[in-house]
Design an enzyme around this catalytic site. Structure first.
Site, PDB file in Angstrom:
ATOM      1  CB  CYS A 174      -2.776   0.363   8.507  1.00  0.00           C
ATOM      2  SG  CYS A 174      -1.311   0.226   7.505  1.00  0.00           S
ATOM      3  CG  HIS A 211      -2.114  -0.776   1.229  1.00  0.00           C
ATOM      4  ND1 HIS A 211      -2.539  -1.507   2.319  1.00  0.00           N
ATOM      5  CD2 HIS A 211      -3.043  -0.959   0.260  1.00  0.00           C
ATOM      6  CE1 HIS A 211      -3.678  -2.123   2.006  1.00  0.00           C
ATOM      7  NE2 HIS A 211      -4.008  -1.819   0.765  1.00  0.00           N
TER       8      HIS A 211
END
Ligand code: ARG
Length: 279
Positions: free
Chosen positions: A268, A174
């Site tokens: 996250c 990511h």
């Protein structure tokens, strides 16, 4: 230098049903047990740290069907707009294991008065985990979890420019493991995660990058949360801590080791609710 205009309000999800129950990134090993009591203590520590830094934290109720729902960064894209309802674009997850989260988060945002706008069904994009505001738009990563054409859709839906860079190392799946905006001129940048074109895009976009070494990057150092002048990091390499302090930031290290077992750090675990694209 001005502080970020966003990052003072977060959505988080308690780790009641968290676990490493499947493997969809190279950090996850289903045979490794998660200590849920420790996870809860670490998560509460992160909430307390963010509040102490001046942020507001809102909480979404966890769903047993979605053990990775703690990683609210992946819920979608938030965009507050002047003179219109705030916008939420729910993620389309690459892997079936996380797909139930789309409607859970869409319902939460709809109930909060957001207009919910959808990406084309066939395109994957994993929300703020793969797109962070910088400059006049978003920097978005694609390949492992998000599809390149989804960035065009994001730009169309938000009206903001979206710069797409390809992620090249599957451990850095990511963009929020490779990039962390610090203020309007600076960001933590992990070139290890990008190809030559991506590096050029970041060089052109960020006036004062703090380039991370590969070792710093793999310690999830870029997966940090910035609240004004406070940087909350899952690990703080001495070199990075010194530079940040020299720039006037307060650095707080927050142990989130139970969540690193699932391939996620401080960033996250949070979704910024006060992003306004195009301002
Ligand atoms: N286990 C989760 C997954 O693989 C971790 C998500 C991390 N989130 C992030 N924004 N980097 O989907």
């Amino acid at each position: 230098m001005s502080a970020l205009t966003w990052g003072h309000r977060y959505l988080m999800c308690p780790p009641t049903h968290f676990g490493v129950l499947y493997e969809i990134n190279p950090w996850m090993h289903a045979e490794v047990a998660v200590d849920l009591d420790r996870a809860r203590t670490q998560w509460e520590g992160l909430v307390a740290t963010l509040r102490q830094a001046g942020a507001t934290v809102e909480v979404v109720e966890p769903d047993p069907i979605a053990p990775d729902m703690v990683f609210t960064a992946n819920a979608g894209i938030v965009n507050r707009r002047a003179g219109a309802a705030p916008q939420f674009i729910p993620s389309h997850f690459r892997f079936a294991e996380r797909q139930p989260e789309t409607e859970i988060f869409a319902s939460w945002f709809a109930a909060q008065g957001f207009e919910v706008d959808r990406l084309p069904v066939e395109l994957a994009h994993e929300g703020a985990g793969d797109a962070l505001p910088f400059g006049n738009g978003l920097l978005s990563g694609y390949r492992f979890r998000s599809d390149l054409p989804a960035t065009t859709s994001l730009s169309r839906l938000t009206g903001a420019p979206v710069r797409a860079i390809e992620l090249v190392d599957e451990r850095l799946y990511h963009v929020d493991i490779t990039f962390c905006p610090l203020d309007d001129r600076r960001a933590l940048c992990a070139p290890m995660g990008w190809d030559a074109y991506g590096r050029k895009v970041v060089e052109a976009l960020v006036p004062e990058p703090l380039w991370l070494t590969d070792e710093e990057t793999l310690g999830f150092c870029a997966n940090s949360v910035v609240v004004g002048s406070t940087v909350v990091m899952p690990a703080t390499p001495v070199r990075v801590g010194r530079i940040l302090e020299g720039w006037g930031f307060d650095v707080v290290t927050c142990d989130v080791s139970e969540f690193l077992k699932a391939g996620g750090g401080c960033r996250c675990l949070t979704l910024s609710l006060d992003v306004s694209l195009g301002t």
